[in-house]
Design a protein around this motif. Structure first.
Motif, short mmCIF file in Angstrom:
data_model
loop_
_atom_site.label_atom_id
_atom_site.label_comp_id
_atom_site.label_asym_id
_atom_site.label_seq_id
_atom_site.Cartn_x
_atom_site.Cartn_y
_atom_site.Cartn_z
N LEU A 108 -104.65 -31.17 -9.24
CA LEU A 108 -103.80 -29.99 -9.26
C LEU A 108 -104.03 -29.21 -10.54
O LEU A 108 -104.01 -29.79 -11.64
N ARG A 109 -104.25 -27.93 -10.41
CA ARG A 109 -104.35 -27.03 -11.56
C ARG A 109 -103.25 -25.98 -11.46
O ARG A 109 -103.00 -25.44 -10.39
N LYS A 110 -102.65 -25.68 -12.60
CA LYS A 110 -101.56 -24.70 -12.67
C LYS A 110 -101.87 -23.73 -13.79
O LYS A 110 -102.24 -24.13 -14.89
N MET A 111 -101.71 -22.44 -13.52
CA MET A 111 -101.83 -21.44 -14.58
C MET A 111 -100.77 -20.37 -14.37
O MET A 111 -100.14 -20.27 -13.30
N SER A 112 -100.57 -19.53 -15.40
CA SER A 112 -99.58 -18.46 -15.35
C SER A 112 -100.27 -17.13 -15.54
O SER A 112 -101.21 -17.01 -16.34
N VAL A 113 -99.81 -16.11 -14.80
CA VAL A 113 -100.38 -14.76 -14.90
C VAL A 113 -99.25 -13.75 -14.97
O VAL A 113 -98.14 -13.99 -14.48
N SER A 114 -99.52 -12.60 -15.58
CA SER A 114 -98.67 -11.41 -15.59
C SER A 114 -97.47 -11.58 -16.50
O SER A 114 -97.10 -12.69 -16.92
N ASP A 115 -96.82 -10.44 -16.78
CA ASP A 115 -95.63 -10.47 -17.62
C ASP A 115 -94.42 -11.04 -16.88
O ASP A 115 -93.35 -11.23 -17.47
N MET A 116 -94.60 -11.35 -15.60
CA MET A 116 -93.56 -12.02 -14.81
C MET A 116 -93.70 -13.54 -14.88
O MET A 116 -92.91 -14.26 -14.27
N HIS A 117 -94.70 -14.01 -15.60
CA HIS A 117 -94.95 -15.45 -15.72
C HIS A 117 -95.05 -16.13 -14.35
O HIS A 117 -94.43 -17.16 -14.10
N ASN A 118 -95.85 -15.53 -13.48
CA ASN A 118 -96.06 -16.12 -12.15
C ASN A 118 -96.99 -17.31 -12.24
O ASN A 118 -98.04 -17.24 -12.88
N ASN A 119 -96.64 -18.37 -11.57
CA ASN A 119 -97.50 -19.53 -11.49
C ASN A 119 -98.49 -19.41 -10.33
O ASN A 119 -98.11 -18.97 -9.23
N VAL A 120 -99.72 -19.79 -10.59
CA VAL A 120 -100.76 -19.88 -9.57
C VAL A 120 -101.23 -21.33 -9.56
O VAL A 120 -101.53 -21.90 -10.62
N TYR A 121 -101.30 -21.92 -8.38
CA TYR A 121 -101.68 -23.33 -8.25
C TYR A 121 -102.98 -23.45 -7.45
O TYR A 121 -103.20 -22.71 -6.48
N LEU A 122 -103.80 -24.42 -7.85
CA LEU A 122 -105.02 -24.75 -7.13
C LEU A 122 -105.01 -26.24 -6.86
O LEU A 122 -104.96 -27.05 -7.79
N LEU A 123 -105.05 -26.61 -5.59
CA LEU A 123 -105.08 -28.02 -5.18
C LEU A 123 -106.45 -28.33 -4.62
O LEU A 123 -106.92 -27.65 -3.69
N THR A 124 -107.10 -29.35 -5.17
CA THR A 124 -108.45 -29.73 -4.77
C THR A 124 -108.45 -31.10 -4.13
O THR A 124 -107.89 -32.05 -4.68
N CYS A 125 -109.07 -31.22 -2.96
CA CYS A 125 -109.32 -32.53 -2.35
C CYS A 125 -110.55 -33.11 -3.04
O CYS A 125 -111.65 -32.57 -2.94
N THR A 126 -110.37 -34.22 -3.75
CA THR A 126 -111.47 -34.77 -4.53
C THR A 126 -112.57 -35.36 -3.66
O THR A 126 -113.72 -35.43 -4.09
#
Length: 220
Positions: A23-41
């Motif tokens: 699982l990867r999590k990052m934040s974007v924009s002045d709204m502090h939106n979270n974006v998630y990336l889930l990878t099947c290993t």
């Protein structure tokens, strides 16, 4: 565990290794939106939850994983969660998904309209779709149960540490969201469940459950 879930706009992603998933999590924009990336290993398939803003950073997050994006889920229709959706979908060719009742309000019509009880397969990972009404008519959460028994839940703007998401109508809309969250989230998943909201830090259902009556009484 090195993962904290604390990310800031423009800062690095936080990575959580979950055995068959990363699982990867990052934040974007002045709204502090979270974006998630889930990878099947096992297969390298990847799913993004909410291409909220800054398509270049969203694509860079994809590249941090396996470089491919197979699935792109939008948790709900609000503008701050969809600004990068068309560009990321176009650049990756990912199959797009959203709740049926929110689908027509998106800047890009989804390939798949999600309903309560649907499942979404990402390689060897199977995620359950939970429809949660009140914040928007078609908000959806995604739940994946890891082999160690812990469920990982992506809640969009329906559930945060400290309460349910914002509702325009503090009566009917709040009642709908509170009812769905208590029945379909707290009534189904145990206290170990770790949830990942659309903004800010993560929490567990165990940390939030003692406060459900308080949320009900205050009406938000």
């Amino acid at each position: 565990m090195a993962y904290t879930g604390d990310v800031t706009p423009g800062g690095p992603s936080d990575v959580r290794e979950l055995g068959p998933a990363t699982l990867r999590k990052m934040s974007v924009s002045d709204m502090h939106n979270n974006v998630y990336l889930l990878t099947c290993t096992a297969t390298g398939e990847q799913l993004m939850v909410d291409a909220a803003d800054d398509p270049d950073r969203c694509l860079a997050l994809v590249a941090e994983g396996t470089g491919r994006l197979d699935h792109l889920v939008t948790t709900h229709q609000h503008w701050d969660h969809v600004r990068a959706l068309p560009d990321v979908a176009r650049a990756t060719g990912a199959r797009t998904y959203a709740g049926e009742e929110d689908a027509d309000a998106l800047p890009l019509a989804p390939d798949v309209r999600l309903r309560q009880g649907d499942t979404l397969r990402v390689g060897e990972l199977v995620l359950d779709v939970v429809h949660l009404r009140g914040h928007t008519p078609g908000s959806v959460a995604l739940a994946w149960r890891a082999p160690d028994g812990v469920t990982h839940l992506f809640t969009g703007d329906t559930l945060f540490p400290g309460g349910v998401g914002n509702t325009k109508n503090k009566g009917q809309d709040f009642d709908a969201l509170y009812g769905d969250v208590t029945e379909r989230i707290f009534g189904v998943y145990d206290d170990q469940t770790w949830f990942y909201p659309g903004h800010g830090g993560d929490s567990t259902l165990g940390a939030e459950r003692p406060h459900l009556d308080e949320w009900r009484e205050r009406g938000w």
